[in-house]
Scaffold this active site. Sequence first.
Site, mmCIF file in Angstrom:
data_model
loop_
_atom_site.group_PDB
_atom_site.id
_atom_site.type_symbol
_atom_site.label_atom_id
_atom_site.label_comp_id
_atom_site.label_asym_id
_atom_site.label_seq_id
_atom_site.Cartn_x
_atom_site.Cartn_y
_atom_site.Cartn_z
ATOM 1 N N GLU A 1 0.841 -1.214 0.000
ATOM 2 C CA GLU A 1 0.000 0.000 0.000
ATOM 3 C C GLU A 1 0.868 1.252 0.000
ATOM 4 O OE1 GLU A 1 -2.994 -0.609 -0.609
ATOM 5 O OE2 GLU A 1 -2.900 -2.723 -0.073
ATOM 6 N N GLU B 1 9.363 4.406 1.837
ATOM 7 C CA GLU B 1 10.202 5.396 1.164
ATOM 8 C C GLU B 1 9.388 6.222 0.166
ATOM 9 O OE1 GLU B 1 12.623 2.081 2.693
ATOM 10 O OE2 GLU B 1 10.854 2.175 1.380
#
Length: 560
Positions: A533, A537
Amino acid sequence: MDDARQQQAASAHRVLAALRASFDAAAAALAARCSEGGKLNARKLDAEQVPSFELAWAGAELLAAETGMAALQADAPAVAVDLALIFCVEAATAVVARLETLYLELGLSLAPLRELQSQPAWDGLRRDAGGARALEAAGRAVALSDGEVGPTELDEPHALAQEAFRRFSAEVVAPQAEAIHRDDLTIPESLLQPLREMGVFGLAIPEKFGGSSPDDREDTLLMVVVTEALSEGSLAAAGSLITRPEILSRALMAGGTDAQKAEWLPKLAAGNPLCAIAITEPDYGSDVAGLALKGVRVDGGWRLTGAKTWCTFAGKAGVLMVVTRTDPDRSLGHKGLSLLLVEKPSYEGHDFEYVQDGGGTLAGRAIPTIGYRGMHSFDLSFENFFVPDANVVGGEAGLGKGFYLTMAGMVGGRMQTAARACGVMRAALRAAIRYTGDRKVFGSALAEFPLTLAKLARMGARLAACRQLAYSVARLVDTGAGRMEASLVKLLACRSAELVTREALQLHGGMGYAEETAVSRYFVDARVLSIFEGAEETLALKVVARSLMERALGIAPSGA
């Protein structure tokens, strides 16, 4: 709230206010470095990924601390105050360190941060609210709480839903979870059918289409409450079932034709067929704009050729939402993508091959994983696979809008993932409370040792902060706002789940490393949360940091 806690809370508010001012200065300075002509510049943003990542994490920790402290009422239970203060101390300490890094990188004077650290309020708060004696006392309260920390005040409908799904999770999901995990089974109908009957698959779908969401508004909080309860029993076998219908139903509501809504939303609400979302590709990961699965227009529809990966529940699903490049001009990036609904039979095993009458094929193979077993994530291969025009979301008008329609569902998906993290954390904390209360070492229960109590206190504080933030952002999302905050709470809660489950396993000692102990499953399951999801990062750089800098520049947020 007694006098001592009131004084500590007042100190916490002063510290957070000072940190917010310092944070805003850092955001403004970084935004100036990453902008050109008053707008953010993609090349400059990429060059500043390291400070942007620090900014996003500082923003997440700071907002969680502020939200937790703001939620405290004068009559708040002592344990709620203590846990909010503990998290505030830990978050503020982390934020100061991140801001120091940012200030040095950006050439800003460290004087405001040094001034904060020299104030008596800073040292007093760290000593009185975050010191050893405070942690020990809070740990004892957590040990008596059975994991009931964080927001507990819900209106009657939400409280009843929480109670019902917690009971189902404990009595039906949890007893099957170990076998599903250890034997790598597909989620059985003994779980799926009762969940269909309880309306789980229609939480984001309006009542007029057979769902349980009000027709005139969204109820993200209900989705969060239910997801959290089911994830406590098992992340993979129950808690993650809502995500895929959540994303597809929101995409349909945002851009589907009237006929598509009338046909698909009632089916999705009933959980028949089950659905999966095919976005990620082997070479592109979270880079949605680079997706390459090709759709070629033919008479009556489209032929799909290419690959997808990490498509969760693709075997069991009867329909896949496939993000497809329908415009051959690769320079269009995300503007050349469309959403196609691929219908297929449901398969129970770990691999399948579906051959259409016209010769098109869709093959899938489950990817072996260390955890998150039950739904299984698949590699998919499309070869000349036919999809009719009627299954292009939005019809002809929907061509080229696949990215935007996918993003319409991702806010809910990220909120649901934060709720999943909270459920796993609560399960881990409760397991740690039970084990440390029963386990005797050196003549005493493990829970009698100060270090054990400090660990329980910190675990409880982090869970309480994440729950409070998730519930708060859920209400914000229901107003039509909160896109960035949904990504922010997902960022924080998913990393927190790794920390809390790690400590829970550690408190179990050798037994925590045994597969027969549920806490080992919580640990390996939690690791996936920061990846799917939206990898942390990508969320930190492309959504949270970017949105924070856009706010600093006073420009409208971009989509993500």
